[in-house]
Design a protein around this motif. Structure first.
Motif, mmCIF file in Angstrom:
data_model
loop_
_atom_site.group_PDB
_atom_site.id
_atom_site.type_symbol
_atom_site.label_atom_id
_atom_site.label_comp_id
_atom_site.label_asym_id
_atom_site.label_seq_id
_atom_site.Cartn_x
_atom_site.Cartn_y
_atom_site.Cartn_z
ATOM 1 N N ALA A 47 -36.751 -8.529 -49.934
ATOM 2 C CA ALA A 47 -35.505 -8.279 -49.189
ATOM 3 C C ALA A 47 -36.022 -7.633 -48.040
ATOM 4 O O ALA A 47 -35.271 -7.680 -46.887
ATOM 5 N N LYS A 48 -36.943 -6.660 -47.722
ATOM 6 C CA LYS A 48 -37.300 -6.224 -46.639
ATOM 7 C C LYS A 48 -38.795 -6.643 -46.082
ATOM 8 O O LYS A 48 -39.224 -6.053 -44.658
ATOM 9 N N SER A 49 -39.306 -7.804 -46.412
ATOM 10 C CA SER A 49 -40.347 -8.514 -46.061
ATOM 11 C C SER A 49 -41.542 -7.269 -46.224
ATOM 12 O O SER A 49 -42.270 -7.260 -44.994
ATOM 13 N N LEU A 50 -41.683 -6.363 -46.874
ATOM 14 C CA LEU A 50 -42.623 -5.200 -46.779
ATOM 15 C C LEU A 50 -43.663 -5.347 -48.013
ATOM 16 O O LEU A 50 -43.248 -5.562 -49.092
ATOM 17 N N LEU A 51 -45.042 -5.311 -47.344
ATOM 18 C CA LEU A 51 -45.893 -5.634 -47.905
ATOM 19 C C LEU A 51 -46.689 -4.252 -48.054
ATOM 20 O O LEU A 51 -47.102 -3.895 -47.048
ATOM 21 N N THR A 52 -46.929 -3.694 -49.171
ATOM 22 C CA THR A 52 -47.962 -2.427 -49.340
ATOM 23 C C THR A 52 -49.080 -2.652 -50.002
ATOM 24 O O THR A 52 -48.798 -3.348 -51.193
ATOM 25 N N PHE A 53 -50.353 -2.286 -49.967
ATOM 26 C CA PHE A 53 -51.407 -2.383 -50.823
ATOM 27 C C PHE A 53 -52.570 -1.333 -50.692
ATOM 28 O O PHE A 53 -52.270 -0.857 -49.187
ATOM 29 N N THR A 54 -53.454 -1.336 -51.129
ATOM 30 C CA THR A 54 -54.568 -0.357 -50.774
ATOM 31 C C THR A 54 -55.850 -1.355 -50.566
ATOM 32 O O THR A 54 -56.111 -2.309 -51.403
ATOM 33 N N MET A 55 -56.512 -0.870 -49.346
ATOM 34 C CA MET A 55 -57.720 -1.824 -49.281
ATOM 35 C C MET A 55 -58.883 -0.736 -49.739
ATOM 36 O O MET A 55 -58.909 0.439 -49.454
ATOM 37 N N LYS A 56 -60.133 -1.565 -49.940
ATOM 38 C CA LYS A 56 -61.194 -0.372 -50.524
ATOM 39 C C LYS A 56 -62.540 -1.227 -49.896
ATOM 40 O O LYS A 56 -62.585 -2.365 -49.434
ATOM 41 N N ASP A 57 -63.326 -0.239 -49.846
ATOM 42 C CA ASP A 57 -64.547 -0.712 -49.285
ATOM 43 C C ASP A 57 -65.649 -0.890 -50.553
ATOM 44 O O ASP A 57 -65.597 -0.159 -51.283
#
Length: 144
Positions: free
Chosen positions: A67-77
């Motif tokens: 609905a908000k076109s919001l993507l959250t995630f975590t990136m790792k090395d």
């Protein structure tokens, strides 16, 4: 003598213009990015700087709000296991899975959240050879 001077000057100008064009093309064609580890070791110096970062998606951290076109995630090395939280406003790519390599461009906020303006998923399996070998025959020579 005047003609020789004009030709030499024209030649120098042409070579200089070609050199500038080559340098400009190479500069715009190349992209430079840092790893998650390099970004996290920069600390407060990275805040507010436009940066391109490469890392891997942590699958359990992916949250998508259509609905908000919001993507959250975590990136790792991969090598150091350092992580950064990433926020992206836009469409979620179809291929967004755990441990897939991703490249994001954006800025690091004061709260440690990376605000991405561009998102690129790298899918190595799509570019693997199928294991087929093809044999090419030399074309017959034409006798005259």
């Amino acid at each position: 003598m005047a003609t020789r001077w004009k030709l030499t000057t024209a030649l120098i100008l042409v070579v200089a213009v070609i050199g500038v064009l080559i340098r400009t093309a190479v500069t715009h064609a190349s992209s430079y990015y840092v790893t998650v580890h390099q970004l996290t070791t920069e600390g407060r110096q990275a805040i507010g700087q436009k940066t391109t970062v490469s890392g891997e998606i942590v699958g359990s951290s992916v949250h998508w709000l259509p609905a908000k076109s919001l993507l959250t995630f975590t990136m790792k090395d991969k090598s150091s296991n350092n992580t950064i939280p990433v926020t992206f406003h836009g469409a979620k790519p179809d291929d967004f899975s755990n441990n897939w390599p991703v490249i994001v461009s954006g800025t690091m906020g004061k709260n440690g959240q990376f605000e991405a303006s561009k998102l690129l998923i790298k899918c190595p399996s799509k570019y693997k050879a199928k294991g087929q070998t093809k044999t090419y025959k030399a074309s017959p020579t034409v006798k005259q």
